[in-house]
Motif scaffolding. Structure first.
Motif, PDB file in Angstrom:
ATOM      1  N   ALA A   1      23.825  53.061  16.958  1.00 31.73           N
ATOM      2  CA  ALA A   1      24.517  54.239  16.333  1.00 31.73           C
ATOM      3  C   ALA A   1      24.878  53.777  14.657  1.00 31.73           C
ATOM      4  N   ALA A   2      25.245  52.627  14.727  1.00 32.49           N
ATOM      5  CA  ALA A   2      25.588  51.834  13.642  1.00 32.49           C
ATOM      6  C   ALA A   2      24.448  51.649  12.680  1.00 32.49           C
ATOM      7  N   GLY A   3      23.324  52.044  12.942  1.00 34.08           N
ATOM      8  CA  GLY A   3      22.213  51.632  11.911  1.00 34.08           C
ATOM      9  C   GLY A   3      21.243  50.691  12.510  1.00 34.08           C
ATOM     10  N   LEU A   4      21.338  50.298  13.768  1.00 34.43           N
ATOM     11  CA  LEU A   4      20.253  49.255  14.341  1.00 34.43           C
ATOM     12  C   LEU A   4      19.486  49.593  15.205  1.00 34.43           C
ATOM     13  N   LYS A   5      19.304  51.137  15.277  1.00 39.42           N
ATOM     14  CA  LYS A   5      18.350  51.596  16.223  1.00 39.42           C
ATOM     15  C   LYS A   5      16.996  51.174  15.936  1.00 39.42           C
ATOM     16  N   GLY A   6      16.251  50.752  16.797  1.00 36.47           N
ATOM     17  CA  GLY A   6      14.928  50.191  16.394  1.00 36.47           C
ATOM     18  C   GLY A   6      14.792  48.638  16.528  1.00 36.47           C
ATOM     19  N   HIS A   7      15.973  48.010  16.510  1.00 31.63           N
ATOM     20  CA  HIS A   7      16.169  46.621  16.339  1.00 31.63           C
ATOM     21  C   HIS A   7      17.141  45.910  17.168  1.00 31.63           C
ATOM     22  N   ILE A   8      17.341  46.676  18.218  1.00 25.07           N
ATOM     23  CA  ILE A   8      18.195  46.241  19.263  1.00 25.07           C
ATOM     24  C   ILE A   8      17.653  45.234  20.047  1.00 25.07           C
ATOM     25  N   ALA A   9      16.106  45.100  20.156  1.00 29.88           N
ATOM     26  CA  ALA A   9      15.520  43.984  21.053  1.00 29.88           C
ATOM     27  C   ALA A   9      15.548  42.724  20.355  1.00 29.88           C
ATOM     28  N   ASP A  10      15.833  42.643  18.903  1.00 26.90           N
ATOM     29  CA  ASP A  10      15.748  41.318  18.287  1.00 26.90           C
ATOM     30  C   ASP A  10      16.915  40.867  18.368  1.00 26.90           C
TER      31      ASP A  10
END
Length: 235
Positions: free
Chosen positions: A50-59
């Motif tokens: 929700a803070a802007g890292l959607k799509g990058h959580i797996a990293d």
């Protein structure tokens, strides 16, 4: 020598857009990190998404430090700082305040690792601000004992300290015990003691009200399983 810093990253007090309560500068630091120590991975993933890292959580890399962790578990996290900066995130509000993350902060100080606190919401300070009670002299008593007899004794001590020091006493409870604690407060505290109930702070359905115990005894109220802060100021 370890090169990373420990960033203490506040999180929202409820499920809403983090930008409503988390400053842009804090969010910018959060988005720059890849290593996180968290109380609960699933909650942290949801917050970061929700803070802007959607799509990058797996990293991102997550390590849990919670009430079930041992001192050895905390020590095992120190090598992370040899790889870079680390973010510490609590379930809600400020990390390391009534929170298991305090163990990691203490270890960082002992090992020469820089600790950087970032700005965000504190349920304790927001409740104190809104209570109308003494904001110059106050004490946070954390969680009161679970056993009824010990809890009543603790409440009496808090009330006695409040009266003798003219000091606001602040404490919290596990949400499912909120109503049991309120019942005991209304039974054992003096009728003129002022009691503030601050539930769901920063949420749309927030409830913050300060009344004398005698007035609360005439009021029908159910807090339920809502995050809540209790404050008292005795005569």
């Amino acid at each position: 020598m370890s090169k990373g810093k420990l960033y203490l990253i506040p999180s929202p007090l409820g499920d809403y857009d983090p930008s409503l309560v988390i400053p842009a500068g804090t969010l910018a630091v959060l988005r720059s990190l890849e290593l996180f120590v968290v109380e609960e991975t699933r909650t942290a993933r949801r917050y970061l998404s929700a803070a802007g890292l959607k799509g990058h959580i797996a990293d991102l890399e997550f390590h849990e430090l919670n009430e079930h962790s041992s001192s050895e578990d905390a020590k095992a996290l120190l090598p992370l700082f040899e790889r870079g900066d680390v973010g510490l995130i609590s379930e809600a509000g400020l990390p390391a305040v009534a929170d298991p993350g305090a163990a990691l902060v203490a270890l960082c100080h002992r090992n020469g690792i820089e600790v950087v606190p970032l700005v965000g919401p504190s349920s304790l300070m927001l409740a104190l601000m809104a209570s109308g009670l003494d904001g110059q002299s106050f004490a946070f008593r954390g969680y009161l004992p679970v056993k009824a007899e010990e809890r009543r004794s603790a409440l009496k001590r808090c009330e006695k300290d409040s009266a003798s020091l003219h000091q606001t006493q602040i404490f919290i409870e596990t949400p499912y015990r909120n109503d049991a604690l309120l019942k005991e407060m209304l039974e054992c505290l003096g009728k003129d003691t002022r009691l503030c109930i601050a539930a769901d702070i920063t949420m749309e359905d927030a409830f913050i009200s300060t009344r004398r115990v005698a007035e609360w005894r005439k009021t029908e109220i159910t807090i339920g399983k809502r995050p809540c802060v209790f404050l008292i100021l005795a005569q």
